[in-house]
Motif scaffolding. Sequence first.
Motif, short mmCIF file in Angstrom:
data_model
loop_
_atom_site.label_atom_id
_atom_site.label_comp_id
_atom_site.label_asym_id
_atom_site.label_seq_id
_atom_site.Cartn_x
_atom_site.Cartn_y
_atom_site.Cartn_z
N PHE A 181 0.58 2.79 -4.57
CA PHE A 181 1.48 2.55 -3.45
C PHE A 181 1.87 3.87 -2.78
CE2 PHE A 181 5.65 2.11 -1.50
CZ PHE A 181 5.46 0.99 -0.70
N ALA A 182 2.22 4.88 -3.59
CA ALA A 182 2.60 6.17 -3.02
C ALA A 182 1.43 6.79 -2.26
CB ALA A 182 3.08 7.11 -4.12
N ARG A 188 -1.66 6.48 4.79
CA ARG A 188 -1.65 5.44 5.83
C ARG A 188 -1.85 5.98 7.25
NH1 ARG A 188 2.86 3.14 8.74
NH2 ARG A 188 2.61 0.91 9.21
N ASP A 189 -1.16 7.04 7.58
CA ASP A 189 -1.24 7.57 8.94
C ASP A 189 -1.94 8.93 9.00
OD1 ASP A 189 0.22 5.35 9.87
OD2 ASP A 189 2.14 6.34 9.43
N ALA A 190 -2.68 9.26 7.94
CA ALA A 190 -3.29 10.59 7.86
C ALA A 190 -4.59 10.71 8.63
CB ALA A 190 -3.52 10.98 6.40
N VAL A 241 -4.67 -4.88 -0.99
CA VAL A 241 -3.56 -5.83 -0.86
C VAL A 241 -2.98 -5.80 0.54
CG1 VAL A 241 -1.23 -6.39 -1.65
CG2 VAL A 241 -2.98 -5.75 -3.32
N ALA A 242 -2.75 -4.60 1.07
CA ALA A 242 -2.15 -4.47 2.40
C ALA A 242 -3.06 -5.06 3.48
CB ALA A 242 -1.85 -3.01 2.69
N VAL A 251 4.68 -4.79 -0.84
CA VAL A 251 6.05 -4.48 -1.26
C VAL A 251 6.55 -5.53 -2.26
CG1 VAL A 251 8.45 -4.32 -0.47
CG2 VAL A 251 6.62 -3.19 0.82
N ARG A 252 6.26 -6.81 -2.00
CA ARG A 252 6.68 -7.86 -2.93
C ARG A 252 6.06 -7.67 -4.31
NH1 ARG A 252 5.69 -11.34 1.46
NH2 ARG A 252 3.74 -12.06 0.48
N LEU A 253 4.85 -7.16 -4.32
CA LEU A 253 4.15 -6.96 -5.59
C LEU A 253 4.91 -6.00 -6.49
CD1 LEU A 253 1.60 -7.62 -7.22
CD2 LEU A 253 0.43 -5.76 -6.00
#
Length: 282
Positions: A181-182, A188-190, A241-242, A251-253
């Motif tokens: 996740f981290a 994500r935006d890299a 997942v995303a 996030v729910r995970l």
Amino acid sequence: MSVPKGRRAVLAGMLALMSAGPFAGTGPLLAGAAPLLPHGPYDARRLLRDPGDLRDLWPGAAVTVTGEHSLVIGHGVPDAVLRDLAARADRARATIAEIWGPVPAVILFPADDAEAATLAGAGSTRGLAAMATADRVIVLPSGYARLTETGRDVVITHELAHVATGATRGGRVPMWLSEGFADYVGYRDAGIAVRTAAAELAAEVRAGVLPERLPGPADFAPGAPRLAQAYEEAWLACRFVAERFGEKALVRLYGSDVGSALGLSPAEFTASWRDYLGKELT
């Protein structure tokens, strides 16, 4: 000795990674680290408004820089470096807020690595660029200096994501999810291509070797032979997942399991993730 591409190249010095065990730059929160902020983690928000308590870390020598939503305290660090870090922290905080929610962006930039280790209550910090504790990020000057511009953004975002989520939450969150996740938030935006960021794993997949299972704690241990691949596997599990279920499902995970959050059995999730790796990395 050749340096592998992918995560090692992107972060340019970050991946000596778990050489410090649980204190690694992209490892879980520092277990049992003494609280640095005088009134506990939730006062980090107050410190964004009034950083007086943090200045006491280095009486008469602390330099405070505030971003739009961040606070950076430095000791023996040029003001320009601190301002640059505050801007990166603001961008990282915005990304994390989109996915997870607000996080107090409090970052300490000590004069040297020994000072950083003392602040964090850590042992060895060799090869690290930053560490996350319950309420702040501590920069390791030598490792941070070796990062690329993109690597600095990824690392700061990754570490602030750990602060936001509480990382492994006392062992209740699998390490692959905590680290994946981290990394998902960090990358994500890299603007980095998947096969570039996961070059080590991609090489294996192109050779016809797919992992049989999600990485476990031993795969993230100091000196693990496939350490880079473990991070890449975890990242791509969260990216899968995303993409398939949405970021809200990811996030729910964090507070659930793949059955409750995604409607998949563990075996079905693993099979789908392996299929995703094959498609993304070949």
